[in-house]
Design a protein around this motif. Sequence first.
Motif, PDB file in Angstrom:
ATOM      1  N   VAL A   1       0.384   1.191  -1.656  1.00  0.00           N
ATOM      2  CA  VAL A   1       1.344   0.254  -1.072  1.00  0.00           C
ATOM      3  C   VAL A   1       2.725   0.652  -1.598  1.00  0.00           C
ATOM      4  O   VAL A   1       2.928   0.711  -2.813  1.00  0.00           O
ATOM      5  CB  VAL A   1       1.023  -1.204  -1.466  1.00  0.00           C
ATOM      6  N   ASN A   2       3.657   0.929  -0.700  1.00  0.00           N
ATOM      7  CA  ASN A   2       4.951   1.459  -1.152  1.00  0.00           C
ATOM      8  C   ASN A   2       5.708   0.496  -2.051  1.00  0.00           C
ATOM      9  O   ASN A   2       6.533   0.922  -2.878  1.00  0.00           O
ATOM     10  CB  ASN A   2       5.819   1.857   0.045  1.00  0.00           C
ATOM     11  N   GLN A   3       5.426  -0.808  -1.949  1.00  0.00           N
ATOM     12  CA  GLN A   3       6.096  -1.781  -2.811  1.00  0.00           C
ATOM     13  C   GLN A   3       5.799  -1.529  -4.287  1.00  0.00           C
ATOM     14  O   GLN A   3       6.578  -1.933  -5.156  1.00  0.00           O
ATOM     15  CB  GLN A   3       5.646  -3.191  -2.453  1.00  0.00           C
ATOM     16  N   MET A   4       4.687  -0.884  -4.560  1.00  0.00           N
ATOM     17  CA  MET A   4       4.287  -0.645  -5.945  1.00  0.00           C
ATOM     18  C   MET A   4       5.054   0.513  -6.584  1.00  0.00           C
ATOM     19  O   MET A   4       5.025   0.680  -7.802  1.00  0.00           O
ATOM     20  CB  MET A   4       2.778  -0.358  -6.028  1.00  0.00           C
ATOM     21  N   PHE A   5       5.709   1.330  -5.752  1.00  0.00           N
ATOM     22  CA  PHE A   5       6.528   2.425  -6.293  1.00  0.00           C
ATOM     23  C   PHE A   5       7.703   2.715  -5.340  1.00  0.00           C
ATOM     24  O   PHE A   5       8.007   3.841  -4.987  1.00  0.00           O
ATOM     25  CB  PHE A   5       5.690   3.679  -6.553  1.00  0.00           C
ATOM     26  N   LYS A   6       8.373   1.623  -4.946  1.00  0.00           N
ATOM     27  CA  LYS A   6       9.359   1.671  -3.865  1.00  0.00           C
ATOM     28  C   LYS A   6      10.560   2.568  -4.134  1.00  0.00           C
ATOM     29  O   LYS A   6      11.202   3.039  -3.191  1.00  0.00           O
ATOM     30  CB  LYS A   6       9.817   0.262  -3.510  1.00  0.00           C
ATOM     31  N   ASP A   7      10.884   2.814  -5.409  1.00  0.00           N
ATOM     32  CA  ASP A   7      12.034   3.673  -5.714  1.00  0.00           C
ATOM     33  C   ASP A   7      11.601   5.084  -6.107  1.00  0.00           C
ATOM     34  O   ASP A   7      12.399   5.869  -6.630  1.00  0.00           O
ATOM     35  CB  ASP A   7      12.868   3.064  -6.847  1.00  0.00           C
ATOM     36  N   LYS A   8      10.350   5.442  -5.830  1.00  0.00           N
ATOM     37  CA  LYS A   8       9.815   6.726  -6.284  1.00  0.00           C
ATOM     38  C   LYS A   8       9.468   7.685  -5.145  1.00  0.00           C
ATOM     39  O   LYS A   8       8.867   8.732  -5.390  1.00  0.00           O
ATOM     40  CB  LYS A   8       8.552   6.491  -7.127  1.00  0.00           C
ATOM     41  N   ALA A   9       9.829   7.343  -3.931  1.00  0.00           N
ATOM     42  CA  ALA A   9       9.419   8.161  -2.782  1.00  0.00           C
ATOM     43  C   ALA A   9       9.892   9.609  -2.889  1.00  0.00           C
ATOM     44  O   ALA A   9       9.213  10.527  -2.410  1.00  0.00           O
ATOM     45  CB  ALA A   9       9.934   7.545  -1.482  1.00  0.00           C
ATOM     46  N   LYS A  10      11.036   9.824  -3.540  1.00  0.00           N
ATOM     47  CA  LYS A  10      11.576  11.180  -3.667  1.00  0.00           C
ATOM     48  C   LYS A  10      11.575  11.679  -5.107  1.00  0.00           C
ATOM     49  O   LYS A  10      12.155  12.732  -5.400  1.00  0.00           O
ATOM     50  CB  LYS A  10      13.001  11.216  -3.097  1.00  0.00           C
ATOM     51  N   ASP A  11      10.950  10.946  -5.997  1.00  0.00           N
ATOM     52  CA  ASP A  11      10.914  11.296  -7.419  1.00  0.00           C
ATOM     53  C   ASP A  11       9.733  12.246  -7.657  1.00  0.00           C
ATOM     54  O   ASP A  11       8.606  11.823  -7.903  1.00  0.00           O
ATOM     55  CB  ASP A  11      10.762  10.023  -8.256  1.00  0.00           C
ATOM     56  N   THR A  12       9.991  13.533  -7.590  1.00  0.00           N
ATOM     57  CA  THR A  12       8.898  14.509  -7.669  1.00  0.00           C
ATOM     58  C   THR A  12       8.201  14.502  -9.032  1.00  0.00           C
ATOM     59  O   THR A  12       6.995  14.757  -9.107  1.00  0.00           O
ATOM     60  CB  THR A  12       9.400  15.923  -7.348  1.00  0.00           C
ATOM     61  N   ALA A  13       8.935  14.205 -10.102  1.00  0.00           N
ATOM     62  CA  ALA A  13       8.302  14.137 -11.419  1.00  0.00           C
ATOM     63  C   ALA A  13       7.270  13.011 -11.444  1.00  0.00           C
ATOM     64  O   ALA A  13       6.147  13.182 -11.954  1.00  0.00           O
ATOM     65  CB  ALA A  13       9.355  13.922 -12.508  1.00  0.00           C
TER      66      ALA A  13
END
Length: 312
Positions: free
Chosen positions: A75-87
Motif C-alpha cells: 500500500v503506497n501510504q505505508m511508504f508514500k515518500d519513498k517511491a523514488k528512494d532507491t536506497a
Amino acid sequence: MNNRRNFIKNLGAVAGMAALAPEALAFAEPQKLWFEISLAEWSLHKTIFNEKKLTNLDFPVVARKEFGIGIVEYVNQMFKDKAKDTAYLNDLLTRCKDNDIKNHLIMIDGEGGLAETDAAVRNKAVDNHKKWVECAKYLGCKTIRVNSFGKGSAEEVAKAAVEGLGKLGEFAAPVGINVIVENHGGYSSDGQWLTGVMKQVNMKNVGTLPDFGNFCIKRSDNSEWGGKCVEEYDPYKGVQELMAFAKGVSAKTNDFDEKGNEAKMDYARLLKIVKDAGFRGIIGIEYEGNVTSEYDGIKATKKLLERAGAMV
C-alpha cells in the motif's frame, strides 16, 4: 497380464490407504489450490499506522514468517515518500530476496482521482501515479491498483475515467505494468459502470481488481467511505461482471462465524464465480475486521481461502 496384476496390486494399496484412520490421512500432502495466495498490506494497517509496531520494510518478512505467505501487495501510504528512494527500495528488495518473497502489486491511494471531470485535476492525478508505475517496475511488481474517483454524473465520470485510465495505461504499457481498478466506493462499486469503462478503455494492461466486500455504491454522507452504506450493489453479480477484466482478486474479510466462515459472504460461491471465469492467478488476503486481531484475522482468512478453494 503383468499390467493387470500391477493394476490389482495398486488398487489394493489404495483400498488399504482408504481404510486408515482419518488422523493418519491428515499427514498426506495438502491439495494444491488452483490459485495463489498473497497478503495485502492493508490487512496490517492498524499494526503499522496506529500501533507503530511494524514498518513497510518489515511487511514482507512478517508475511513469510508469521503467515507462510510468499506473495505480497503493498500500500503506497505505508511508504508514500519513498517511491523514488532507491536506497530504501533496495533495502526492501533485499528483505524480499532473503525471505523468498514475490512482489505482486502496489495499491495506490492519495494521488488523485483518475476520473475527475476537471481535465487539469485529472491530468495531475495521472502524473502523480507515474512515479508509482516506475516504483512497481523497480520492485518487480506486475501491477498497480488505482482509483477511478470523480465528481459528476455517472456518464461524465465514466468518460473521464476512460481518458485518465487510458493515459496512465499508455504510460505503463512499455514497462510492462498493469493498471487495475478496484471496486472501491462510488461509481466504481457498480459492476456495470466499471465494466463499461473497461470496455471503452480496451487496453490489455488496464483491468479490474474485484474485491469481495467493496460494493457500497452510496453512503449516507455521499462520500466514498465516510458514512453508513445506504445502497449496495449485489456482490456476487458484481464479482462475476468484474472478472471479465480481472488481473487479480481481493479476498476481503471482516468477521467470522463459529465455523470460520466469513460472517456475511459466501466464500465458496464467490470463489466458484472466480474459478468459472477462468481465473488462475493471485488472490490477495485483505482483512479489515474489528473483532478479531489483524494477525488472527489474516490466519483465519487464509484458512477460509484454502478450505473454500478446495471445495470448488
